[in-house]
Design an enzyme around this catalytic site. Structure first.
Site, PDB file in Angstrom:
ATOM      1  N   GLY A  65       2.613   9.373   2.477  1.00  0.00           N
ATOM      2  CA  GLY A  65       3.692   8.638   1.826  1.00  0.00           C
ATOM      3  C   GLY A  65       3.827   7.220   2.333  1.00  0.00           C
ATOM      4  O   GLY A  65       2.852   6.536   2.634  1.00  0.00           O
ATOM      5  N   GLU A  66       5.083   6.797   2.470  1.00  0.00           N
ATOM      6  CA  GLU A  66       5.366   5.422   2.896  1.00  0.00           C
ATOM      7  C   GLU A  66       4.888   5.127   4.304  1.00  0.00           C
ATOM      8  O   GLU A  66       4.673   3.985   4.672  1.00  0.00           O
ATOM      9  CB  GLU A  66       6.873   5.170   2.827  1.00  0.00           C
ATOM     10  CG  GLU A  66       7.407   4.857   1.455  1.00  0.00           C
ATOM     11  CD  GLU A  66       8.890   4.539   1.508  1.00  0.00           C
ATOM     12  OE1 GLU A  66       9.247   3.360   1.334  1.00  0.00           O
ATOM     13  OE2 GLU A  66       9.684   5.463   1.732  1.00  0.00           O
ATOM     14  N   LYS A  67       4.732   6.192   5.124  1.00  0.00           N
ATOM     15  CA  LYS A  67       4.402   5.990   6.534  1.00  0.00           C
ATOM     16  C   LYS A  67       2.930   5.645   6.749  1.00  0.00           C
ATOM     17  O   LYS A  67       2.539   5.220   7.823  1.00  0.00           O
ATOM     18  CB  LYS A  67       4.757   7.253   7.326  1.00  0.00           C
ATOM     19  CG  LYS A  67       6.254   7.553   7.316  1.00  0.00           C
ATOM     20  CD  LYS A  67       6.563   8.852   8.028  1.00  0.00           C
ATOM     21  CE  LYS A  67       8.054   9.165   7.961  1.00  0.00           C
ATOM     22  NZ  LYS A  67       8.379  10.474   8.540  1.00  0.00           N
ATOM     23  N   ALA A  68       2.121   5.849   5.731  1.00  0.00           N
ATOM     24  CA  ALA A  68       0.694   5.549   5.871  1.00  0.00           C
ATOM     25  C   ALA A  68       0.489   4.043   6.024  1.00  0.00           C
ATOM     26  O   ALA A  68       1.193   3.253   5.393  1.00  0.00           O
ATOM     27  CB  ALA A  68      -0.068   6.052   4.647  1.00  0.00           C
ATOM     28  N   PRO A  69      -0.473   3.638   6.863  1.00  0.00           N
ATOM     29  CA  PRO A  69      -0.727   2.196   7.028  1.00  0.00           C
ATOM     30  C   PRO A  69      -1.207   1.541   5.735  1.00  0.00           C
ATOM     31  O   PRO A  69      -0.920   0.389   5.460  1.00  0.00           O
ATOM     32  CB  PRO A  69      -1.792   2.146   8.118  1.00  0.00           C
ATOM     33  CG  PRO A  69      -2.410   3.507   8.147  1.00  0.00           C
ATOM     34  CD  PRO A  69      -1.338   4.455   7.718  1.00  0.00           C
ATOM     35  N   ASN A  70      -1.930   2.305   4.918  1.00  0.00           N
ATOM     36  CA  ASN A  70      -2.403   1.827   3.621  1.00  0.00           C
ATOM     37  C   ASN A  70      -1.951   2.832   2.575  1.00  0.00           C
ATOM     38  O   ASN A  70      -2.375   3.988   2.600  1.00  0.00           O
ATOM     39  CB  ASN A  70      -3.928   1.705   3.614  1.00  0.00           C
ATOM     40  CG  ASN A  70      -4.431   0.865   4.776  1.00  0.00           C
ATOM     41  OD1 ASN A  70      -4.082  -0.288   4.913  1.00  0.00           O
ATOM     42  ND2 ASN A  70      -5.246   1.465   5.626  1.00  0.00           N
ATOM     43  N   LYS A  86      -4.599   1.180  -4.142  1.00  0.00           N
ATOM     44  CA  LYS A  86      -4.491   1.256  -2.676  1.00  0.00           C
ATOM     45  C   LYS A  86      -4.083  -0.111  -2.153  1.00  0.00           C
ATOM     46  O   LYS A  86      -4.800  -1.094  -2.335  1.00  0.00           O
ATOM     47  CB  LYS A  86      -5.827   1.683  -2.065  1.00  0.00           C
ATOM     48  CG  LYS A  86      -5.782   1.818  -0.546  1.00  0.00           C
ATOM     49  CD  LYS A  86      -7.080   2.405  -0.015  1.00  0.00           C
ATOM     50  CE  LYS A  86      -7.025   2.607   1.496  1.00  0.00           C
ATOM     51  NZ  LYS A  86      -8.235   3.278   2.012  1.00  0.00           N
ATOM     52  N   ASP A 180     -14.570   8.743   6.892  1.00  0.00           N
ATOM     53  CA  ASP A 180     -13.529   9.769   6.968  1.00  0.00           C
ATOM     54  C   ASP A 180     -13.573  10.721   5.773  1.00  0.00           C
ATOM     55  O   ASP A 180     -12.575  10.935   5.084  1.00  0.00           O
ATOM     56  CB  ASP A 180     -12.153   9.103   7.065  1.00  0.00           C
ATOM     57  CG  ASP A 180     -11.127  10.016   7.747  1.00  0.00           C
ATOM     58  OD1 ASP A 180     -11.536  11.071   8.263  1.00  0.00           O
ATOM     59  OD2 ASP A 180      -9.930   9.673   7.738  1.00  0.00           O
TER      60      ASP A 180
END
Length: 491
Positions: A65-70, A86, A180
């Site tokens: 969600g919003e917490k992802a760096p991208n 992205k 990844d």
């Protein structure tokens, strides 16, 4: 086929070691059919802001969600093509030339096994990638967090074959490195066919890490050197084979211990009992073990993975959406949708009925969008703005749509107050004045202000119908109906 078994008991040895760039039409190897996609292009930031309704939280589809760096958002380009966007962290790619070079290189790839890269945006500090949107979730969701039924064995075999074919294609085009690789990178398209996300073909930043997953799943050579190699991708493919076999995310070291101890019951998904033969299970375990070899040179190459997985395929004539027991994209009709009176009116382009409904609703859907500005009510500019709105409302009520457009435009251009309803009313006024493209733009602006407002989707559908874009209009009606169903279900 081999006998059906409920437990896997196998014996095996280790003998198996904005600016458009020209992009050629790509033909699928099996059928020779052209994969129809526009060439890679550069988009403006404004285009992508509109497409994602202002990068609305409601449109976030990335894992954290919003917490992802991208963060990855779903969106619609010009209310038509569905896209995934992205948006990189601002410090990820400081050099715009490096970012553009990387994006353009990946953007030359076109294949039916990929969720292909359609374009990018590089404005100021903003760095964004634009890819095909895949609507049917990730492999992680279908394997680890399924709701109605687990993924069937033939579908699991299809997933790993298609994934191997995607990697083989990328390798043949000089893009053998994939960063990844994991179950969240495998996406399902409208037909529920698995595709490999193109986002993993670029690192998350110019100098960033290639792996963000738990260290237990990271190739050993990457831990030593910090560099990803084609063999590292094969190792990650091995972890995906384990995911498919077990229905769990088992650390490779633990899985290899189970394999060495012949403890296959712990390694296989109990939901698959009776679905596969002893020989098939043996082959997949053997393949996973080869991919997870500590020494890079002992791992198979991607071509041999395709050759090994092809003969294992089952029910090849059955469509993926049937194997997944999911409704097919084109199967749902408008008749099956639960539409509100406004949705019904928009679906049949009944502009008079739409006008009556919008008049009756008034401004009740604007709650919370303009309250903060009440302290400015006494300034001259605000009074003029409110007068423009009042005149526009009077003209709208009396069906003087040209005047309504002029007055609402004055209100919008001042920019002090924000109102999705004003855009909705001007949208209908444009439709009444035979200006469907302007109407579509207003419906999209209303969604930027209020991303989960069904009215905006319904008006978007009416504008698309006026433009002769029936398929896109149907999608907008479905989106509006879905939002209304959620809203009603929440009460």
């Amino acid at each position: 086929m081999g006998s059906r078994v409920s437990k896997l008991t196998c014996c095996w040895g280790s003998r198996y070691k904005g600016t458009v760039l020209e992009a050629p039409d790509v033909e699928t190897e099996e059928t020779g059919e052209t994969y129809d996609l526009p060439p890679f292009q550069e988009f403006s930031f404004e285009q992508l802001r509109l497409a994602t309704s202002g990068f609305a939280v409601e449109n976030i589809v990335s894992e954290h969600g919003e917490k992802a760096p991208n963060v990855v958002y779903k969106g619609k380009l010009d209310a038509q093509r569905r896209i995934a966007v992205k948006r990189f962290n601002r410090s990820a790619w400081p050099d715009p030339r490096q970012f553009l070079e990387e994006a353009k290189a990946v953007g030359q790839l076109r294949n039916h096994r990929l969720a292909n890269l359609l374009g990018c945006c590089c404005e100021g500090n903003e760095r964004l990638l634009v890819a095909e949107f895949m609507p049917n979730d990730t492999l992680a969701k279908h394997l680890f967090h399924w709701e109605t039924q687990p993924m069937k064995w033939p579908m699991r075999l299809r997933v790993v074959l298609y994934l191997a074919e995607a990697l083989e294609y990328c390798t043949s085009k000089g893009r053998a490195l994939y960063h990844d690789l994991n179950a969240y990178r495998v996406l399902f398209d409208d037909d529920c066919n698995p595709r490999l996300s193109c986002f993993g073909l670029m690192k998350n930043s110019r100098d960033g890490k290639s792996y963000s997953t738990n260290l237990a799943f990271t190739p050993p050579e990457y831990l030593r050197t910090g560099r990803v190699t084609p063999e590292s991708v094969i190792y990650s493919f091995g972890t995906l084979l384990l995911d498919v076999l077990s229905g769990k995310h088992i650390p490779p070291s633990h899985a290899l211990d189970l394999i060495r101890d012949r403890n296959f019951n712990m390694l296989t998904d109990s939901c698959l009992e009776g679905q596969f033969s002893n020989e098939d299970g043996t082959e997949l375990v053997r393949l996973a073990s080869r991919c997870l070899q500590y020494e890079q040179r002992e791992r198979p190459n991607v071509k041999s993975l395709v050759l090994a997985l092809t003969p294992l395929q089952k029910e090849t004539e059955v469509a993926s959406y049937v194997l997944m027991d999911m409704p097919h994209g084109g199967a749902s009709s408008l008749e099956a949708l639960s539409l509100s009176p406004l949705g019904e009116a928009c679906s049949r382009m009944d502009l008079t009925a739409i006008h009556e409904i919008l008049e009756k609703i008034g401004y009740k859907d604007d709650e919370g969008t303009a309250n903060e500005l009440s302290f400015q009510m006494w300034t001259n500019q605000m009074q003029e703005t409110l007068n423009s709105k009042k005149k526009g409302d009077t003209a709208f009520r009396h069906k003087d749509f040209n005047t309504a457009i002029d007055c609402y435009t004055q209100f919008i251009d001042v920019g002090t107050m924000v109102s999705p309803t004003i855009f909705a009313r001007r949208c209908l006024s444009y439709l009444m004045s035979d200006m469907p493209q302007q109407a579509l733009n207003d419906a999209m602006q209303a969604l930027v202000i209020s991303p989960t407002w069904p009215t905006a989707f319904y008006l978007q559908a009416a504008a698309l119908l006026a433009l002769g874009m029936e398929n896109e209009a149907r999608e907008a009606l479905k989106d509006g109906s879905s939002l209304e169903t959620k809203k009603d279900g929440g009460h």
